[in-house]
Design a protein around this motif. Structure first.
Motif, PDB file in Angstrom:
ATOM      1  N   ASP A   1      -9.899  12.521  -5.699  1.00 58.70           N
ATOM      2  CA  ASP A   1     -10.911  12.922  -4.723  1.00 58.70           C
ATOM      3  C   ASP A   1     -12.275  12.530  -5.268  1.00 58.70           C
ATOM      4  O   ASP A   1     -12.761  13.106  -6.241  1.00 58.70           O
ATOM      5  N   LEU A   2     -12.900  11.543  -4.652  1.00 60.98           N
ATOM      6  CA  LEU A   2     -14.133  10.980  -5.195  1.00 60.98           C
ATOM      7  C   LEU A   2     -15.397  11.644  -4.655  1.00 60.98           C
ATOM      8  O   LEU A   2     -16.459  11.474  -5.241  1.00 60.98           O
TER       9      LEU A   2
ATOM     10  N   ASN B   1      -9.675  22.138   0.187  1.00 61.89           N
ATOM     11  CA  ASN B   1     -10.438  20.977   0.645  1.00 61.89           C
ATOM     12  C   ASN B   1      -9.491  19.933   1.231  1.00 61.89           C
ATOM     13  O   ASN B   1      -9.498  18.780   0.835  1.00 61.89           O
ATOM     14  N   TYR B   2      -8.654  20.361   2.188  1.00 58.57           N
ATOM     15  CA  TYR B   2      -7.707  19.439   2.791  1.00 58.57           C
ATOM     16  C   TYR B   2      -8.334  18.731   3.983  1.00 58.57           C
ATOM     17  O   TYR B   2      -9.010  19.343   4.811  1.00 58.57           O
ATOM     18  N   ASP B   3      -8.077  17.438   4.060  1.00 59.23           N
ATOM     19  CA  ASP B   3      -8.452  16.653   5.219  1.00 59.23           C
ATOM     20  C   ASP B   3      -7.279  16.678   6.195  1.00 59.23           C
ATOM     21  O   ASP B   3      -6.138  16.906   5.797  1.00 59.23           O
ATOM     22  N   GLU B   4      -7.557  16.441   7.460  1.00 62.15           N
ATOM     23  CA  GLU B   4      -6.490  16.440   8.464  1.00 62.15           C
ATOM     24  C   GLU B   4      -5.363  15.491   8.066  1.00 62.15           C
ATOM     25  O   GLU B   4      -4.175  15.766   8.294  1.00 62.15           O
ATOM     26  N   ARG B   5      -5.729  14.372   7.449  1.00 59.05           N
ATOM     27  CA  ARG B   5      -4.722  13.378   7.063  1.00 59.05           C
ATOM     28  C   ARG B   5      -3.829  13.869   5.930  1.00 59.05           C
ATOM     29  O   ARG B   5      -2.758  13.309   5.672  1.00 59.05           O
ATOM     30  N   ASP B   6      -4.248  14.936   5.222  1.00 60.76           N
ATOM     31  CA  ASP B   6      -3.436  15.468   4.131  1.00 60.76           C
ATOM     32  C   ASP B   6      -2.225  16.242   4.633  1.00 60.76           C
ATOM     33  O   ASP B   6      -1.278  16.460   3.880  1.00 60.76           O
ATOM     34  N   PHE B   7      -2.257  16.676   5.894  1.00 59.39           N
ATOM     35  CA  PHE B   7      -1.099  17.370   6.465  1.00 59.39           C
ATOM     36  C   PHE B   7      -0.052  16.318   6.849  1.00 59.39           C
ATOM     37  O   PHE B   7      -0.231  15.575   7.801  1.00 59.39           O
ATOM     38  N   ILE B   8       1.018  16.266   6.079  1.00 61.10           N
ATOM     39  CA  ILE B   8       2.021  15.216   6.275  1.00 61.10           C
ATOM     40  C   ILE B   8       2.858  15.496   7.515  1.00 61.10           C
ATOM     41  O   ILE B   8       2.931  14.699   8.435  1.00 61.10           O
ATOM     42  N   PHE B   9       3.533  16.634   7.540  1.00 63.02           N
ATOM     43  CA  PHE B   9       4.238  17.093   8.725  1.00 63.02           C
ATOM     44  C   PHE B   9       4.655  18.544   8.509  1.00 63.02           C
ATOM     45  O   PHE B   9       4.451  19.097   7.419  1.00 63.02           O
TER      46      PHE B   9
ATOM     47  N   VAL C   1       1.958  19.255   2.583  1.00 63.17           N
ATOM     48  CA  VAL C   1       0.590  18.785   2.432  1.00 63.17           C
ATOM     49  C   VAL C   1       0.497  17.845   1.240  1.00 63.17           C
ATOM     50  O   VAL C   1       1.082  18.111   0.182  1.00 63.17           O
ATOM     51  N   PHE C   2      -0.219  16.740   1.427  1.00 60.42           N
ATOM     52  CA  PHE C   2      -0.447  15.827   0.308  1.00 60.42           C
ATOM     53  C   PHE C   2      -1.418  16.470  -0.679  1.00 60.42           C
ATOM     54  O   PHE C   2      -2.542  16.799  -0.332  1.00 60.42           O
ATOM     55  N   GLU C   3      -0.955  16.673  -1.899  1.00 60.37           N
ATOM     56  CA  GLU C   3      -1.797  17.224  -2.955  1.00 60.37           C
ATOM     57  C   GLU C   3      -1.359  16.614  -4.277  1.00 60.37           C
ATOM     58  O   GLU C   3      -0.195  16.716  -4.667  1.00 60.37           O
ATOM     59  N   LYS C   4      -2.289  15.960  -4.967  1.00 61.44           N
ATOM     60  CA  LYS C   4      -1.971  15.333  -6.243  1.00 61.44           C
ATOM     61  C   LYS C   4      -1.393  16.366  -7.193  1.00 61.44           C
ATOM     62  O   LYS C   4      -1.949  17.439  -7.387  1.00 61.44           O
TER      63      LYS C   4
ATOM     64  N   ASN D   1       0.824  -1.204   0.000  1.00 64.98           N
ATOM     65  CA  ASN D   1       0.000   0.000   0.000  1.00 64.98           C
ATOM     66  C   ASN D   1       0.863   1.261   0.000  1.00 64.98           C
ATOM     67  O   ASN D   1       1.054   1.907   1.042  1.00 64.98           O
ATOM     68  N   PRO D   2       1.401   1.631  -1.142  1.00 63.66           N
ATOM     69  CA  PRO D   2       2.256   2.826  -1.209  1.00 63.66           C
ATOM     70  C   PRO D   2       1.526   4.105  -0.846  1.00 63.66           C
ATOM     71  O   PRO D   2       2.129   5.058  -0.378  1.00 63.66           O
ATOM     72  N   GLN D   3       0.178   4.143  -1.034  1.00 62.19           N
ATOM     73  CA  GLN D   3      -0.569   5.372  -0.748  1.00 62.19           C
ATOM     74  C   GLN D   3      -0.564   5.726   0.730  1.00 62.19           C
ATOM     75  O   GLN D   3      -0.827   6.868   1.093  1.00 62.19           O
ATOM     76  N   ALA D   4      -0.300   4.746   1.587  1.00 61.39           N
ATOM     77  CA  ALA D   4      -0.269   5.026   3.020  1.00 61.39           C
ATOM     78  C   ALA D   4       0.914   5.917   3.388  1.00 61.39           C
ATOM     79  O   ALA D   4       0.877   6.625   4.390  1.00 61.39           O
ATOM     80  N   PHE D   5       1.953   5.896   2.555  1.00 59.79           N
ATOM     81  CA  PHE D   5       3.175   6.642   2.834  1.00 59.79           C
ATOM     82  C   PHE D   5       3.173   7.898   1.956  1.00 59.79           C
ATOM     83  O   PHE D   5       3.725   7.922   0.859  1.00 59.79           O
ATOM     84  N   ARG D   6       2.565   8.948   2.474  1.00 63.94           N
ATOM     85  CA  ARG D   6       2.183  10.094   1.645  1.00 63.94           C
ATOM     86  C   ARG D   6       3.329  11.048   1.319  1.00 63.94           C
ATOM     87  O   ARG D   6       3.116  12.011   0.583  1.00 63.94           O
ATOM     88  N   PHE D   7       4.490  10.798   1.855  1.00 58.57           N
ATOM     89  CA  PHE D   7       5.633  11.658   1.557  1.00 58.57           C
ATOM     90  C   PHE D   7       6.630  10.958   0.640  1.00 58.57           C
ATOM     91  O   PHE D   7       7.721  11.461   0.412  1.00 58.57           O
ATOM     92  N   SER D   8       6.262   9.809   0.106  1.00 58.00           N
ATOM     93  CA  SER D   8       7.205   9.033  -0.694  1.00 58.00           C
ATOM     94  C   SER D   8       7.456   9.641  -2.068  1.00 58.00           C
ATOM     95  O   SER D   8       8.511   9.442  -2.662  1.00 58.00           O
ATOM     96  N   ASP D   9       6.499  10.401  -2.590  1.00 46.92           N
ATOM     97  CA  ASP D   9       6.610  10.960  -3.940  1.00 46.92           C
ATOM     98  C   ASP D   9       6.397  12.469  -3.882  1.00 46.92           C
ATOM     99  O   ASP D   9       5.294  12.940  -3.611  1.00 46.92           O
ATOM    100  N   LEU D  10       7.458  13.231  -4.161  1.00 50.91           N
ATOM    101  CA  LEU D  10       7.359  14.690  -4.097  1.00 50.91           C
ATOM    102  C   LEU D  10       6.451  15.265  -5.164  1.00 50.91           C
ATOM    103  O   LEU D  10       6.048  16.425  -5.069  1.00 50.91           O
ATOM    104  N   GLN D  11       6.102  14.463  -6.171  1.00 50.42           N
ATOM    105  CA  GLN D  11       5.149  14.933  -7.181  1.00 50.42           C
ATOM    106  C   GLN D  11       3.791  15.220  -6.559  1.00 50.42           C
ATOM    107  O   GLN D  11       3.006  16.000  -7.100  1.00 50.42           O
ATOM    108  N   ASN D  12       3.528  14.577  -5.418  1.00 46.98           N
ATOM    109  CA  ASN D  12       2.223  14.727  -4.758  1.00 46.98           C
ATOM    110  C   ASN D  12       2.336  15.476  -3.428  1.00 46.98           C
ATOM    111  O   ASN D  12       1.580  15.209  -2.494  1.00 46.98           O
ATOM    112  N   VAL D  13       3.271  16.402  -3.369  1.00 43.16           N
ATOM    113  CA  VAL D  13       3.469  17.193  -2.156  1.00 43.16           C
ATOM    114  C   VAL D  13       3.456  18.674  -2.506  1.00 43.16           C
ATOM    115  O   VAL D  13       4.096  19.105  -3.461  1.00 43.16           O
ATOM    116  N   LYS D  14       2.693  19.450  -1.730  1.00 41.62           N
ATOM    117  CA  LYS D  14       2.648  20.917  -1.874  1.00 41.62           C
ATOM    118  C   LYS D  14       3.217  21.525  -0.594  1.00 41.62           C
ATOM    119  O   LYS D  14       2.953  21.039   0.507  1.00 41.62           O
TER     120      LYS D  14
END
Length: 310
Positions: A183-184, A107-115, A66-69, A32-45
């Motif tokens: 985002d569904l 429209n950020y969820d609390e979980r979108d804040f990585i650190f 912040v995790f952002e596609k 489950n790579p999506q659980a590790f939200r800082f693994s790909d800088l393409q999806n980080v703002k």
């Protein structure tokens, strides 16, 4: 202002983060790579906050990742120096105040804040040339590795906590918990159909628990629901006796020029994936197969479900 070295600093954090994954969490990451939200800088703002020093004397220069596609490690500055930001300061704790500044109109969820990182202590590094920056910052590498080890461990525990919960828990509001690529919730809201909402909730609940076979099958059902609703919207009756598999629905939609040839081909691919999942044909249903169906669902609603859709 310090853009390049701030991005370089984040890259160093990211390198240490992925080093931790490779050393300690490689199997979990593969599942489950999506659980590790800082693994790909393409999806980080990156959000850099300049705060009023009267209220934040030691940490007035602060950054949130912040995790952002397709965030692409880009920086957005927020100047919060003006005293007007602090009229109700007593009502906030430090972290919630800063996150509120970022989440405004987002429209950020609390979980979108990585650190977050306090940049005030790094200012002397940020002012250096890139070459000098990398030479000076290298002495911090061990400490950064330890910080990233703690972050990866926290994310792994959080995902394990979610995966141990029942599917029914997720199905109540699946898109809030789904480790999905898109985002569904806006899609579900736009379709506004009870059957489709239930199907998507169940599909994403299965996806979140790594049950890709049932997730894939249910996503196929949800896609069929979308196709039937699209036909009905264009005054084409869909009888209970009609063939409602994706390939047949795609043919009808194309014949009536409701969808284009390219999208018809996409539905054909989805039909094959869905058929394999539904009938447990030879081969492994991969996470990527779910992504194909999710992205097709997202696109058909975005493209063909207009504002006047009922």
């Amino acid at each position: 202002m310090y853009n390049k070295n701030i991005q370089n600093l984040v890259k160093i954090f990211n390198e240490q983060y992925n080093k931790v994954i490779g050393n300690l969490y490689e199997k979990a990451f593969q599942i489950n790579p999506q659980a590790f939200r800082f693994s790909d800088l393409q999806n980080v703002k990156l959000y850099v906050l300049e705060l009023n020093r009267d209220f934040f004397p030691t940490d007035w220069f602060h950054m949130y990742l912040v995790f952002e596609k397709n965030g692409n490690n880009e920086i957005e500055y927020i100047n919060a120096n003006d005293i007007s930001f602090y009229k109700d300061y007593s009502d906030y704790n430090k972290e919630s105040f800063q996150k509120n500044l970022i989440s405004n109109n987002k429209n950020y969820d609390e979980r979108d804040f990585i650190f977050s990182i306090g940049l005030t202590v790094f200012i002397e590094y940020l002012e250096l040339s890139e070459e000098d920056f990398f030479q000076r910052i290298s002495i911090q590498t061990l400490n950064l590795y330890n910080q990233m080890r703690d972050l990866v461990s926290k994310q792994a525990r959080e995902f394990q906590k979610h995966s141990n919960l029942s599917a029914g828990y997720y199905a109540k509001n699946a898109t809030k918990y789904a480790y999905s690529l898109l985002d569904l919730q806006p899609i579900i809201d736009k379709v506004n159909d009870e059957d489709f909402t239930y199907q998507m909730d169940q599909a994403i609940a299965a996806y979140d628990q790594s049950l890709y076979l049932p997730s894939c099958a249910t996503l196929g059902v949800a896609l069929e629901t979308l196709c039937k609703k699209l036909l009905i919207h264009h005054k084409d009756k869909v009888k209970d006796s009609d063939a409602t598999m994706l390939d047949k629905l795609g043919e009808r939609l194309k014949e009536k020029n409701i969808i284009n040839y390219k999208f018809k081909k996409r539905l054909d691919i989805c039909y094959k994936i869905r058929n394999m999942a539904s009938h447990t044909s030879p081969g492994i249903v991969l996470q990527s197969d779910c992504h194909v169906l999710i992205s097709t669902i997202h696109e058909i609603v975005s493209t063909y479900y207009k504002d006047d859709f009922k």
